[in-house]
Each structure stands twice: as C-alpha cells, then as structure tokens.
Design a protein around this motif. Structure first.
Motif, short mmCIF file in Angstrom:
data_model
loop_
_atom_site.label_atom_id
_atom_site.label_comp_id
_atom_site.label_asym_id
_atom_site.label_seq_id
_atom_site.Cartn_x
_atom_site.Cartn_y
_atom_site.Cartn_z
N GLU A 147 2.51 10.21 13.00
CA GLU A 147 2.89 9.16 12.04
C GLU A 147 4.36 8.78 12.21
N ALA A 148 5.21 9.76 12.44
CA ALA A 148 6.64 9.48 12.66
C ALA A 148 6.82 8.62 13.91
N ALA A 149 6.06 8.93 14.95
CA ALA A 149 6.13 8.13 16.18
C ALA A 149 5.63 6.71 15.93
N ALA A 150 4.59 6.56 15.13
CA ALA A 150 4.05 5.23 14.81
C ALA A 150 5.06 4.42 14.01
N ILE A 151 5.80 5.08 13.12
CA ILE A 151 6.85 4.40 12.35
C ILE A 151 7.92 3.87 13.30
N ARG A 152 8.35 4.71 14.21
CA ARG A 152 9.41 4.34 15.16
C ARG A 152 8.95 3.21 16.10
N LEU A 153 7.70 3.25 16.49
CA LEU A 153 7.16 2.27 17.44
C LEU A 153 6.96 0.89 16.82
N ASP A 154 6.41 0.85 15.58
CA ASP A 154 6.09 -0.44 14.96
C ASP A 154 6.07 -0.28 13.45
N LEU A 155 7.25 -0.26 12.85
CA LEU A 155 7.36 -0.05 11.40
C LEU A 155 6.54 -1.06 10.59
N PRO A 156 6.63 -2.37 10.86
CA PRO A 156 5.85 -3.31 10.05
C PRO A 156 4.34 -3.02 10.07
N ALA A 157 3.79 -2.70 11.23
CA ALA A 157 2.36 -2.39 11.31
C ALA A 157 2.05 -1.11 10.55
N TRP A 158 2.93 -0.12 10.63
CA TRP A 158 2.72 1.13 9.92
C TRP A 158 2.74 0.89 8.41
N VAL A 159 3.67 0.07 7.93
CA VAL A 159 3.75 -0.23 6.50
C VAL A 159 2.46 -0.89 6.03
N VAL A 160 1.95 -1.85 6.79
CA VAL A 160 0.70 -2.53 6.43
C VAL A 160 -0.47 -1.55 6.41
N ARG A 161 -0.45 -0.58 7.31
CA ARG A 161 -1.54 0.41 7.38
C ARG A 161 -1.52 1.37 6.20
N TRP A 162 -0.32 1.71 5.69
CA TRP A 162 -0.19 2.71 4.64
C TRP A 162 -0.02 2.15 3.24
N PHE A 163 0.41 0.87 3.12
CA PHE A 163 0.70 0.31 1.81
C PHE A 163 -0.08 -0.96 1.54
N GLU A 164 -0.40 -1.17 0.28
CA GLU A 164 -1.01 -2.41 -0.21
C GLU A 164 0.15 -3.33 -0.58
N LEU A 165 0.34 -4.38 0.22
CA LEU A 165 1.45 -5.31 -0.01
C LEU A 165 0.94 -6.58 -0.68
N ASP A 166 1.75 -7.11 -1.63
CA ASP A 166 1.39 -8.42 -2.17
C ASP A 166 1.89 -9.49 -1.20
N ALA A 167 1.58 -10.73 -1.47
CA ALA A 167 1.92 -11.82 -0.54
C ALA A 167 3.42 -11.93 -0.32
N GLN A 168 4.21 -11.77 -1.36
CA GLN A 168 5.68 -11.85 -1.21
C GLN A 168 6.22 -10.71 -0.36
#
Length: 127
Positions: free
Chosen positions: A29-50
């Motif tokens: 997971e740490a490597a995935a964060i370093r490689l592509d933080l925005p994709a990792w955030v989308v995978r782990w968090f429910e984001l609203d449109a803003q």
C-alpha cells in the motif's frame, strides 16, 4: 476493504485498517501511494464531487510531496492526521488550501538498524 469519507474520522479509520495489515501488505500500500497517490485515494476513500475535482487539479509538486510523506508514514505505521477547518459555504469562491506539515524523520546506524518517527498532519482550509 471499506471506503471511508475523506474527513477526519475517515482518515483515522483508514489508518487503522492500513496499520492492521501484514507488513508485506502495508508495504504494498505504501508503494501504491508513492506510485499514484490520486488513484490510491480514490481506491480507499469515498470522495464527493468537489473533493474529486480538487484532487484532479491538484498541483503535481504537491501530489509528489504528499505521496512521499504519506508513503513513508504508512510504511512505518506513523500517525497521519487530517484537520479540516469549516467547510466553504455554498457560493463561496474562496480558495481551498491543502497544507501538509511533516515531522517525519529517520535514523540509521552502522549496524543496519533503522528507526522512523514523527507524524504527518494535513490541514484543509479556505481563504
């Protein structure tokens, strides 16, 4: 994996889930964060449109900085705290400010021992 909202409680719950993983899983997971933080955030968090729109336009230097700091913190089970100040009122055009502050440090000795310490705090505010 349960997705949490990107707020103080959601970051805390996600951190608990990450730090409950095996060392190998957490390192992945740490490597995935370093490689592509925005994709990792989308995978782990429910984001609203803003939030999604903000992450999509975030400065690449900020993404790189956050990716390195968050990856190091996750890899070493160090605290990550999100502080969100009052939300922007509807129709308010003030700028969103994303300010990570890190006290992360590392120490290594001649015997190959390694120690990581510190924390990462991410403040979200409007001006």
């Amino acid at each position: 994996m349960i997705k949490h909202f990107f707020d103080e409680e959601g970051v805390e719950q996600t951190q608990l889930a990450l730090y409950g993983l095996t060392d190998a899983e957490r390192q992945e997971e740490a490597a995935a964060i370093r490689l592509d933080l925005p994709a990792w955030v989308v995978r782990w968090f429910e984001l609203d449109a803003q939030q999604q729109a903000y992450f999509n336009q975030m400065n690449s230097q900020m993404i790189g900085f956050l990716a390195e700091q968050a990856s190091f913190a996750v890899a070493n089970r160090l605290p990550i705290t999100l502080i969100k100040y009052s939300a922007r009122a509807e129709g308010d055009e003030s700028d969103k400010l994303f300010k990570p502050t890190s006290s992360l440090t590392a120490t290594a000795d001649s015997n190959g021992n390694f120690e990581a310490s510190g924390s990462l705090t991410i403040e979200v505010s409007y001006n």
